[in-house]
Scaffold this active site. Sequence first.
Site, PDB file in Angstrom:
ATOM      1  CG  HIS A  62       3.043  78.412  -8.262  1.00  0.00           C
ATOM      2  ND1 HIS A  62       4.276  77.664  -8.428  1.00  0.00           N
ATOM      3  CD2 HIS A  62       2.411  77.630  -7.232  1.00  0.00           C
ATOM      4  CE1 HIS A  62       4.242  76.889  -7.321  1.00  0.00           C
ATOM      5  NE2 HIS A  62       3.217  76.752  -6.525  1.00  0.00           N
ATOM      6  CG  HIS A  64      -0.373  76.642  -2.991  1.00  0.00           C
ATOM      7  ND1 HIS A  64      -0.162  75.032  -3.522  1.00  0.00           N
ATOM      8  CD2 HIS A  64       0.965  77.043  -3.554  1.00  0.00           C
ATOM      9  CE1 HIS A  64       1.012  74.999  -4.337  1.00  0.00           C
ATOM     10  NE2 HIS A  64       1.883  76.056  -4.083  1.00  0.00           N
ATOM     11  CG  HIS A 179       9.167  71.495  -5.683  1.00  0.00           C
ATOM     12  ND1 HIS A 179       8.676  72.149  -4.757  1.00  0.00           N
ATOM     13  CD2 HIS A 179      10.331  71.213  -5.529  1.00  0.00           C
ATOM     14  CE1 HIS A 179       9.545  72.621  -3.835  1.00  0.00           C
ATOM     15  NE2 HIS A 179      10.723  72.139  -4.190  1.00  0.00           N
ATOM     16  CG  HIS A 233       8.682  77.020  -6.683  1.00  0.00           C
ATOM     17  ND1 HIS A 233       9.607  75.990  -7.101  1.00  0.00           N
ATOM     18  CD2 HIS A 233       7.767  76.468  -6.363  1.00  0.00           C
ATOM     19  CE1 HIS A 233       9.167  74.734  -6.650  1.00  0.00           C
ATOM     20  NE2 HIS A 233       7.815  75.032  -6.177  1.00  0.00           N
ATOM     21  CG  ASP A 306       5.023  78.432  -4.181  1.00  0.00           C
ATOM     22  OD1 ASP A 306       4.135  78.103  -4.118  1.00  0.00           O
ATOM     23  OD2 ASP A 306       6.374  78.029  -3.771  1.00  0.00           O
TER      24      ASP A 306
END
Length: 445
Positions: A62, A64, A179, A233, A306
């Site tokens: 995970h 970004h 999420h 997360h 994350d």
Amino acid sequence: MTIDLIIKNGMIAMEGEGMVNADLAIEGGRITAMGANLNGKSAEKVIDATGMQVLPGAIDPHSHTNDPGYLNREDFAHAGRAALLGGVTTYIEMPLVKDIDDETSLKERINDGNKSALTDFSVYAGFIREKNYGAVKGLSKMGAMAFKIFTCRPFQASDDTIYKIEEETAATNSIATFHAEDETIINLMTNRLASRRDQIAVHEARPPEGEASAIHRVGIYSRLTHSPIHIAHLSSEMGAQTIRELKRLKVDITSETCPHYLIFTRKDVEKLGPYIKMSPSLKSSNDVDALWAALDDGTVEMVATDHAPGTRAEKEIGWEDPWKAWGGVPGLATMFPLLYTYGFIKGRLSLNSLLKVSSSNAASRFGLRGKGKLTVGNSADVIIIDPKYERKVEGADLYKAGYSPFDGMMLKGWPKYVIRRGELVVEDWELIAKPGSGRYIKMER
Ligand SMILES: [Zn+2]
């Protein structure tokens, strides 16, 4: 370029077997042999790994890193350098603002990556909600077999839609990843705390009960829809307890926590302020201990970064008004060294747990075939660690954003060599690979 390579005399970390003294041979990007005294004469390169530990490259499920709206914060090439220097050879790229919810947007992301990535990468689709859940079937056929959904703002899907999304992911054996925080609780708390300007208020607005409530709801839906689900997360003991309960109810659920939830508590907020603002929020030292225990006992299967850096300016603004600060932190370079130093060396993770949570569990859950384990026939993604070497975290060097929340910490576990799909990409702790050498990896579940 892949080369033929032999790693001699290393201690090879094997699940269930511990550290085994052996050589490892690589040809055409794959592990072709493991054993005593492999003949290195025909190899183009021999690495003498005497006194060193040989592990599978870490997998971050995970991250970004390439939202086209956010290229001032991060991109494939900078993120890939940070990842490789920290031993991550594969990560799963997740959208941030620009949705990946049709064939065009998925192809664009894959092309961007094939042009400039340094690690291998898979792609998450998302954010899935009312307007785009019909896309699940088509995208999963293209190899995006994991879908990110929010139970809260800013990308909230209604409960009705969440149920229908889970029906789609169940039908394609894809993963619905959440999420998971309860919008009602966050909204109520945020409104009540809105006039406060201290650094802890933004964390108090997202209590562990909000996490537990949302995990419970999507998990119970999965009892009915039979969708595999994954919690992104995870930040609290209560969240981990809820996952244990759902597993007892035979829900097909996995989860990940992040290094920041394993290291920081709300006490650290006084000093680091907006630099450790993220959502879900930080919790207590009890939660930190409970998350380490949940990783080691298999309740929580993996660790993800994350990774979502904001610029320094977007963080600094939070000293005056923490509500305005960017929520998200860089983490690709430090994930493995933190797990190695604070988990493995401190005895909170067994070697088996370290191998599972840093690599093999993500590979098997997300269908990254040939990744995650040092086995003959598998992709040659290997990190070689000198257990005596330690170095301070320097975000200014590691990240485009120029900082790390872990700045100044002394860590072990930085790989001296990294081999990604047979290519030597880090040598003597320096990147030697070119952007564009990373490859898209389809999820196959
Ligand atoms: Zn994220």
